[in-house]
Design a protein around this motif. Structure first.
Motif, PDB file in Angstrom:
ATOM      1  N   GLY A 195       3.129  35.822 -33.486  1.00 26.13           N
ATOM      2  CA  GLY A 195       3.501  37.126 -34.035  1.00 26.13           C
ATOM      3  C   GLY A 195       2.472  38.143 -33.581  1.00 26.13           C
ATOM      4  N   GLY A 226      -1.034  36.249 -33.590  1.00 29.52           N
ATOM      5  CA  GLY A 226      -1.135  35.106 -32.678  1.00 29.52           C
ATOM      6  C   GLY A 226      -1.044  35.512 -31.217  1.00 29.52           C
ATOM      7  N   ASP A 271       5.053  28.452 -30.487  1.00 30.87           N
ATOM      8  CA  ASP A 271       5.883  29.047 -31.546  1.00 30.87           C
ATOM      9  C   ASP A 271       7.127  28.189 -31.722  1.00 30.87           C
ATOM     10  OD1 ASP A 271       5.713  32.173 -32.853  1.00 30.87           O
ATOM     11  OD2 ASP A 271       7.571  31.033 -33.157  1.00 30.87           O
ATOM     12  N   TYR A 310      -1.127  20.344 -29.266  1.00 27.53           N
ATOM     13  CA  TYR A 310      -2.161  19.959 -30.239  1.00 27.53           C
ATOM     14  C   TYR A 310      -2.929  18.721 -29.757  1.00 27.53           C
ATOM     15  CZ  TYR A 310       0.833  22.942 -33.103  1.00 27.53           C
ATOM     16  OH  TYR A 310       1.601  23.986 -33.556  1.00 27.53           O
ATOM     17  N   ALA A 352      -2.084  31.136 -36.716  1.00 31.11           N
ATOM     18  CA  ALA A 352      -1.788  32.568 -36.933  1.00 31.11           C
ATOM     19  C   ALA A 352      -0.346  32.732 -37.404  1.00 31.11           C
ATOM     20  CB  ALA A 352      -2.032  33.345 -35.642  1.00 31.11           C
ATOM     21  N   VAL A 353       0.111  31.794 -38.232  1.00 33.36           N
ATOM     22  CA  VAL A 353       1.485  31.901 -38.752  1.00 33.36           C
ATOM     23  C   VAL A 353       1.500  32.891 -39.922  1.00 33.36           C
ATOM     24  CG1 VAL A 353       2.086  29.559 -38.017  1.00 33.36           C
ATOM     25  CG2 VAL A 353       1.172  29.920 -40.326  1.00 33.36           C
ATOM     26  N   TYR A 406       4.272  28.203 -44.336  1.00 33.24           N
ATOM     27  CA  TYR A 406       4.095  28.103 -42.879  1.00 33.24           C
ATOM     28  C   TYR A 406       2.721  27.529 -42.529  1.00 33.24           C
ATOM     29  CZ  TYR A 406       8.137  31.153 -43.100  1.00 33.24           C
ATOM     30  OH  TYR A 406       9.369  31.676 -43.399  1.00 33.24           O
ATOM     31  N   LYS A 410      -6.678  32.056 -38.744  1.00 34.31           N
ATOM     32  CA  LYS A 410      -6.660  33.518 -38.536  1.00 34.31           C
ATOM     33  C   LYS A 410      -5.784  34.183 -39.586  1.00 34.31           C
ATOM     34  CE  LYS A 410      -8.434  35.281 -34.653  1.00 34.31           C
ATOM     35  NZ  LYS A 410      -9.378  36.247 -35.153  1.00 34.31           N
ATOM     36  N   SER A 411      -4.767  33.454 -40.037  1.00 33.63           N
ATOM     37  CA  SER A 411      -3.852  34.017 -41.032  1.00 33.63           C
ATOM     38  C   SER A 411      -4.640  34.412 -42.276  1.00 33.63           C
ATOM     39  CB  SER A 411      -2.796  32.979 -41.433  1.00 33.63           C
ATOM     40  OG  SER A 411      -2.082  32.546 -40.311  1.00 33.63           O
ATOM     41  N   THR A 412      -4.113  35.402 -42.992  1.00 31.26           N
ATOM     42  CA  THR A 412      -4.739  35.829 -44.249  1.00 31.26           C
ATOM     43  C   THR A 412      -4.317  34.866 -45.355  1.00 31.26           C
ATOM     44  OG1 THR A 412      -4.620  38.105 -43.486  1.00 31.26           O
ATOM     45  CG2 THR A 412      -4.948  37.772 -45.859  1.00 31.26           C
ATOM     46  N   GLU A 441      -8.527  37.982 -39.527  1.00 30.33           N
ATOM     47  CA  GLU A 441      -8.258  38.967 -38.471  1.00 30.33           C
ATOM     48  C   GLU A 441      -8.221  40.375 -39.068  1.00 30.33           C
ATOM     49  OE1 GLU A 441      -7.871  38.752 -35.030  1.00 30.33           O
ATOM     50  OE2 GLU A 441      -7.995  40.874 -35.498  1.00 30.33           O
TER      51      GLU A 441
HETATM   52  N1  NAD Z   1       0.285  41.915 -38.497  1.00 29.11           N
HETATM   53  C1  NAD Z   1      -0.985  42.286 -38.594  1.00 29.11           C
HETATM   54  O1  NAD Z   1      -1.340  43.398 -38.213  1.00 29.11           O
HETATM   55  C2  NAD Z   1      -2.020  41.357 -39.170  1.00 29.11           C
HETATM   56  C3  NAD Z   1      -3.379  41.701 -39.060  1.00 29.11           C
HETATM   57  C4  NAD Z   1      -4.338  40.854 -39.626  1.00 29.11           C
HETATM   58  C5  NAD Z   1      -3.951  39.676 -40.245  1.00 29.11           C
HETATM   59  N2  NAD Z   1      -2.633  39.371 -40.336  1.00 29.11           N
HETATM   60  C6  NAD Z   1      -2.260  38.076 -40.950  1.00 29.11           C
HETATM   61  O2  NAD Z   1      -1.990  37.175 -39.864  1.00 29.11           O
HETATM   62  C7  NAD Z   1      -0.907  36.284 -40.198  1.00 29.11           C
HETATM   63  C8  NAD Z   1       0.203  36.409 -39.176  1.00 29.11           C
HETATM   64  O3  NAD Z   1       0.765  37.700 -39.281  1.00 29.11           O
HETATM   65  P1  NAD Z   1       1.801  38.262 -38.196  1.00 29.11           P
HETATM   66  O4  NAD Z   1       2.136  39.636 -38.591  1.00 29.11           O
HETATM   67  O5  NAD Z   1       1.268  37.983 -36.836  1.00 29.11           O
HETATM   68  O6  NAD Z   1       3.053  37.266 -38.487  1.00 29.11           O
HETATM   69  P2  NAD Z   1       4.467  37.212 -37.781  1.00 29.11           P
HETATM   70  O7  NAD Z   1       5.432  36.933 -38.859  1.00 29.11           O
HETATM   71  O8  NAD Z   1       4.651  38.380 -36.894  1.00 29.11           O
HETATM   72  O9  NAD Z   1       4.369  35.918 -36.827  1.00 29.11           O
HETATM   73  C9  NAD Z   1       4.260  34.609 -37.261  1.00 29.11           C
HETATM   74  C10 NAD Z   1       4.787  33.682 -36.155  1.00 29.11           C
HETATM   75  O10 NAD Z   1       4.521  32.318 -36.506  1.00 29.11           O
HETATM   76  C11 NAD Z   1       5.612  31.512 -36.075  1.00 29.11           C
HETATM   77  N3  NAD Z   1       5.565  30.233 -36.804  1.00 29.11           N
HETATM   78  C12 NAD Z   1       5.805  29.995 -38.116  1.00 29.11           C
HETATM   79  N4  NAD Z   1       5.615  28.688 -38.393  1.00 29.11           N
HETATM   80  C13 NAD Z   1       5.228  28.084 -37.252  1.00 29.11           C
HETATM   81  C14 NAD Z   1       4.858  26.751 -36.901  1.00 29.11           C
HETATM   82  N5  NAD Z   1       4.847  25.755 -37.808  1.00 29.11           N
HETATM   83  N6  NAD Z   1       4.530  26.486 -35.620  1.00 29.11           N
HETATM   84  C15 NAD Z   1       4.533  27.467 -34.692  1.00 29.11           C
HETATM   85  N7  NAD Z   1       4.871  28.744 -34.963  1.00 29.11           N
HETATM   86  C16 NAD Z   1       5.202  29.055 -36.227  1.00 29.11           C
HETATM   87  C17 NAD Z   1       6.825  32.383 -36.344  1.00 29.11           C
HETATM   88  O11 NAD Z   1       7.947  31.962 -35.594  1.00 29.11           O
HETATM   89  C18 NAD Z   1       6.293  33.761 -35.924  1.00 29.11           C
HETATM   90  O12 NAD Z   1       6.547  34.020 -34.554  1.00 29.11           O
HETATM   91  C19 NAD Z   1      -0.533  36.645 -41.644  1.00 29.11           C
HETATM   92  O13 NAD Z   1      -1.268  35.825 -42.519  1.00 29.11           O
HETATM   93  C20 NAD Z   1      -0.992  38.085 -41.781  1.00 29.11           C
HETATM   94  O14 NAD Z   1      -1.277  38.426 -43.117  1.00 29.11           O
HETATM   95  C21 NAD Z   1      -1.653  40.165 -39.800  1.00 29.11           C
END
Ligand code: NAD
Ligand code: UPG
Length: 433
Positions: free
Chosen positions: A9, A12, A30, A74, A83-84, A98, A119-121, A150
């Motif tokens: 996303g 990631g 992904d 992996y 980064a899910v 996730y 990296k995920s929150t 992140e």
């Molecule tokens: N969007 C931002 O600006 C931002 C900034 C800092 C932190 N975050 C945090 O980072 C995390 C990700 O946010 P995002 O906006 O990138 O999410 P997103 O929803 O855009 O992307 C998540 C991705 O993970 C994939 N996914 C889910 N389960 C999976 C698995 N088991 N294996 C492989 N891929 C898988 C999904 O298909 C999707 O493409 C969240 O915890 C968010 O809070 C986001």
């Protein structure tokens, strides 16, 4: 070093591309086959300035790969970044489905020792729960979990990744922390190393603090309107005090996006779970909910009722330079306008395709600003795209039935508006009519 990023996303994909760019070999995994196919062709599934150029460059240099075959990736990995998504549950808590699925996927595939970087929150305690699950599910290998929250912003994600203020590394194991610090060193960004729980808390506290600044300045703006002060002047004067700082003092129709709304609620929930009533944060959230509806209130005050009025909405994404519609103010405003039977014509330079999936079906889409404004009774500016900030104000006069603007992002200087026969209502400034 073989690096794998799970989830492509906003976070990631940017992480994968940036780590490849500083020389690492990175495989992005992904579960979404369509996304992976697209990325394999050098096409980014998200709109983010600069990302495709960097993607292509690093793919051509054989440093960046995309796959749905997580198991294989992996198995070969030295370090795996998770980064899910961690979206919001109905009760406001973070949904960790996730995250735990990724843990299970990794545990069932790895055959050698590996470092897993989150990296995920995630709420405080999650990384330790992940560590516990790894020990239980993959006892044959050593897996060290490291928290690395992140801080990038959408719309400037690439810039932020290369110019961040700090990289936070939370770890129990010194060796694992050193490996992650080594990976990030080429960015030349200060590294702040701490324990895992503090790292997890730094992320939520940072977002909650920034959200607090926004709700605070919005409340000051609301008072400015009543006492005849000007929020732009007030914010500028406040921001000159270095203890306050000038950033995140832009008054408007509140914060949206994929992070502040969900992370503030998740932190309030984390507090509630330990019987702490986080009153300040709950007020920040409440102020924001009200602020998102401010333009509707102003329109009602101006028109009496908005039934049958043709309203042009300029800007749909939650902020400029992104197509992300998550928690955008436009969702609340378009729904309310449609419910009041206004005729809503919307335009956004980038987000229309994503908007169509989430806005009410009654919304009509225009392919340029002039078309949206044509014969409109009022315009509402919801996102401060440069295209709107730089728009010749005479276009409003020329195109609209009545040139009435409700500007939720204070795009124009009052002195400029004054030169035109425009009725103008903005946030925290006196109306021009
Ligand atoms: N969007 C931002 O600006 C931002 C900034 C800092 C932190 N975050 C945090 O980072 C995390 C990700 O946010 P995002 O906006 O990138 O999410 P997103 O929803 O855009 O992307 C998540 C991705 O993970 C994939 N996914 C889910 N389960 C999976 C698995 N088991 N294996 C492989 N891929 C898988 C999904 O298909 C999707 O493409 C969240 O915890 C968010 O809070 C986001
Ligand atoms: O002075 C300001 C600044 C921002 N906003 C609004 O706040 C929201 C969030 O904006 P911004 O922070 O620029 O974008 P995000 O991409 O949501 O980034 C935030 O959320 C990310 C996800 O956690 C973090 O990584 C970033 O550090 C944090 O800034 C948007 O709706 C903006 O319109 C204002 O109303 N006034």
């Amino acid at each position: 070093m073989n690096i794998v990023v799970v989830g492509t996303g906003y976070v990631g994909l940017v992480t994968g591309v940036a780590l490849a760019h500083i020389g690492h070999r990175v495989t992005c995994v992904d579960v979404d086959e369509e996304k992976v196919k697209q990325m394999g062709r050098g096409i980014s599934p998200i709109y983010e300035p600069g990302i495709e150029t960097l993607m292509k460059e690093n793919m051509e240099a054989n440093r960046l790969f995309f796959t749905t075959d997580g198991a294989r990736a992996y198995r070969e990995a030295d370090v795996i970044y998770i980064a899910v998504g961690t979206p919001e549950n109905e009760d406001g808590s973070a949904n960790l489905t996730y995250i735990y699925q990724a843990v299970k996927d990794i545990a069932s595939s790895v055959t050698k020792d590996v470092i897993v970087v989150t990296k995920s929150t995630v709420p405080v305690g999650t990384n330790h729960e992940m560590q516990r699950m790894f020990q239980q599910l993959a006892p044959h290998v050593r897996i060290d979990v490291v928290s690395n929250p992140e801080f990038l912003r959408e719309g400037s994600a690439i810039y932020d990744t290369f110019h961040g203020d700090r990289i936070v590394i939370g770890a129990d194991d010194e060796r694992a922390a050193a490996v992650v610090a080594h990976i990030h060193r080429p960015f030349g960004i200060p590294i702040f190393q701490t324990d895992i729980r503090s790292a997890e808390m730094i992320k939520y506290a940072s977002n909650a603090f920034l959200a607090t600044k926004i709700s605070f300045i919005n409340e000051i703006a609301n008072i400015c309107e009543k006492v005849g002060a000007d929020i732009e002047q007030v914010a500028a004067g406040m921001g000159m005090d270095q203890r306050i700082g000038s950033s995140f003092l832009r008054a408007g129709i509140g914060y949206g996006g994929s992070c502040f709304p969900k992370d503030t609620k998740a932190l309030a929930k984390i507090a509630a779970n330990i019987d702490h009533d986080f009153e300040l944060l709950k007020a920040v959230i409440e102020v924001n909910n009200k602020q998102q509806r401010k333009l509707i209130e102003k329109a009602r005050e101006r028109f009496g009722h908005i039934q049958g009025k043709k309203i042009a909405i300029l800007g749909l994404s939650f902020k400029p330079n992104t197509d992300d519609m998550r928690e955008a103010a436009s969702l609340v405003i378009a729904r309310e306008l449609v419910a009041e039977q206004a005729i809503v014509v919307a335009y956004d330079p980038i987000a229309i395709n994503k908007a169509k999936a989430v806005l009410p079906k009654e919304v009509i889409y225009a392919s340029h600003v002039e078309e949206a404004l044509k014969d409109a009774d009022a315009a509402m500016i919801l996102t401060e795209w440069d295209e709107f900030r730089q728009l010749d104000l005479s276009i409003y006069v020329k195109q609209m039935k009545t040139p009435i603007i409700f500007d939720g992002r204070n795009c124009y200087a009052l002195e400029d508006v004054k030169k035109y026969a425009i009725e103008y209502y903005s946030i925290g400034r006196k109306p021009m009519n």
